[in-house]
Design an enzyme around this catalytic site. Structure first.
Site, PDB file in Angstrom:
ATOM      1  N   GLU A  65      81.483  43.739 111.436  1.00  0.00           N
ATOM      2  CA  GLU A  65      80.966  43.933 112.799  1.00  0.00           C
ATOM      3  C   GLU A  65      81.834  44.884 113.618  1.00  0.00           C
ATOM      4  O   GLU A  65      82.811  44.465 114.236  1.00  0.00           O
ATOM      5  CB  GLU A  65      80.872  42.573 113.514  1.00  0.00           C
ATOM      6  N   LYS A 110      76.947  44.424 110.770  1.00  0.00           N
ATOM      7  CA  LYS A 110      76.500  43.874 112.066  1.00  0.00           C
ATOM      8  C   LYS A 110      76.876  44.859 113.165  1.00  0.00           C
ATOM      9  O   LYS A 110      77.951  44.767 113.761  1.00  0.00           O
ATOM     10  CB  LYS A 110      77.148  42.505 112.288  1.00  0.00           C
TER      11      LYS A 110
END
Ligand code: 13P
Length: 353
Positions: A177, A219
Site C-alpha cells: 500500500e 493497494k
C-alpha cells in the site's frame, strides 16, 4: 516458497466481485475515531466494535478478506470464539497489518517513513500460526511544495519491497500500500504524476527484492485532486486518470488491485470504483477491487456510537456499504442504491435470527 499457494490466496482475495474490509486501525487511530462520537476509548469498546463488524450477517457475501490489527487478531467474541475463527467460518480470509506506523522522516520535513521491519520475520510466523493468510503495510506520500522528495519515495518503496519479500517467505500474501495522500490543494494531474512515479519506484524495488508479483495485491490510492483543490474532476474523469496511470505503472502479472479510500466519502468511493469497472473492466489485466476502511466503516461508527441498542442498525449500514462496493466491482452501482429503504439496504430477516 510456494508461489502457487500465494497466487491462489491473492486471487481469492479479489474473486467473485468481493473486496477487502480494512478494520486494522491502530489503537490510537481507533481511539481518535471513537472520540469523535463520544465512545469510550477502551480495549473493551474496541473489542465490542470489532465484534459488531465480524458478526454482521451475510458479510462473507461481499467481503473476501478482513485486515485485522495486532490487538484485534488476539480478541474474541463475547461467547469466547476468536475473531479469526468467526470470520474464517463465514469464508472471510484473515489478514493482519504489520507495519508499526508512519514516522517523521529524518532530514525530510513534512515527509514520513513507515517503520516495522525489525523483528518482522518472527512476527509474520506468529501471525501465520494465528491464522492470518495475508498482511498489509502502508507507506504514505504527502504532496506539497517541493514534496514528495526522491529520498522519501525510494526509502518507502524499499521498505515495502523488503516487507513483501518477508511476507512471501512466510507464506503470507503482501498487500502493498503506497498511499499518495489527498490532503492539499494539488491538482489531479499532480496526483497522477506523483502516483505514477511512486508506483514505478515500488515495482522496481519489488523486482530488486525478488517479490513474486502474482502473489501480491497492490493497494493504491485513486488518482484524485487534492481535497482543497478548487477544481474537482467528475467521477468519469477520475476513473480515466486512475486507470491510465495504473496501466502505465502496474505490471500485468499482479493478481489484483484493491483501492484504499483515503478520505473520500463512501458514496464517491463507490461511484469512482464503479466508473472504472464500467469503462475499463473488460480491457484490464487485473481485477479492480476495494480495500476500504473509512469508506465502509464511517456510517457504521456514526450509527453505533457505542450503544448496544444500535448494533443491528450499524450492521445494516455495514452490509449496505459492502454491498454497494461489490456492485461497483460489477459496474452495477448507482445512486438509487443509496436511498433509504432500497432492497440492498436490508439484511434478510432470516439472517438476523
Ligand atoms: P482508508 O480506506 O480509510 O483509506 O483506509 C485504508 C487503509 O487500510 C489504510 O491503511
Amino acid at each position: 516458497m510456494n508461489v502457487q499457494a500465494l497466487t491462489d490466496t491473492a486471487r481469492s482475495m479479489v474473486a467473485d466481485d468481493k473486496g477487502l474490509l480494512a478494520m486494522d486501525e491502530s489503537n490510537p487511530t481507533c481511539n481518535k475515531r471513537f472520540a469523535e462520537w463520544g465512545i469510550p476509548q477502551t480495549e473493551e469498546a474496541r473489542r465490542a466494535y470489532r465484534e459488531l463488524i465480524v458478526t454482521t450477517p451475510d458479510l462473507g457475501e461481499s467481503i473476501s478478506g478482513a485486515i485485522l490489527y495486532d490487538e484485534t487478531i488476539r480478541q474474541k467474541k463475547k461467547d469466547g470464539t476468536p475473531f479469526v475463527k468467526a470470520i474464517t467460518d463465514v469464508g472471510i480470509i484473515p489478514g493482519i497489518k504489520v507495519d508499526t506506523g508512519a514516522k517523521d522522516m529524518a532530514g525530510h520535513p513534512g515527509e514520513k517513513i513507515t517503520e516495522g521491519l525489525d523483528g518482522l520475520r518472527g512476527r509474520l510466523v506468529e501471525y501465520s500460526q494465528m491464522g492470518a493468510r495475508f498482511a498489509k503495510w502502508r507507506a504514505v506520500i504527502a504532496v506539497g511544495d517541493g514534496i514528495p522528495s526522491r529520498g522519501c519515495i525510494e526509502a518507502n518503496a524499499n521498505a515495502l519491497a523488503r516487507y513483501a519479500a518477508l511476507c512471501q517467505e512466510a507464506g503470507l500474501v503482501p498487500v502493498v500500500e503506497p498511499e499518495v495522500l489527498m490532503d492539499g490543494d494539488h491538482t489531479l494531474e499532480r496526483c497522477r504524476e506523483v502516483t505514477e512515479e511512486v508506483l514505478r519506484t515500488v515495482f522496481n524495488q519489488l523486482y530488486s527484492q525478488r517479490v513474486k508479483l502474482e502473489g501480491l495485491i497492490l493497494k493504491p490510492n485513486m488518482v484524485l485532486p487534492g481535497l482543497s483543490c478548487a477544481k474537482q474532476e467528475t467521477v468519469d474523469e477520475v476513473a480515466d486518470a486512475t486507470v491510465r496511470c495504473l496501466l502505465r505503472a502496474v505490471p500485468a502479472a499482479v493478481s489484483g488491485i484493491a483501492f484504499l479510500s483515503g478520505g473520500q466519502t463512501p458514496e464517491l468511493a463507490s461511484a469512482r470504483l464503479n466508473a472504472m469497472n464500467v469503462r475499463f473492466k473488460s480491457r484490464l489485466p487485473w481485477a479492480l477491487a476495494f480495500s476500504f476502511a473509512r469508506a465502509i466503516q464511517q456510517p457504521v461508527l456514526e450509527i453505533w456510537q457505542g450503544k448496544e441498542s444500535h448494533v443491528l442498525a450499524a450492521q445494516q449500514a455495514l452490509h449496505h456499504r459492502a454491498g454497494c462496493n461489490q456492485a461497483a466491482r460489477r459496474g452495477e452501482y448507482n445512486a438509487a442504491m443509496e436511498t433509504a429503504g432500497g432492497p440492498e439496504q436490508h439484511i434478510s430477516e432470516q439472517a438476523l435470527h
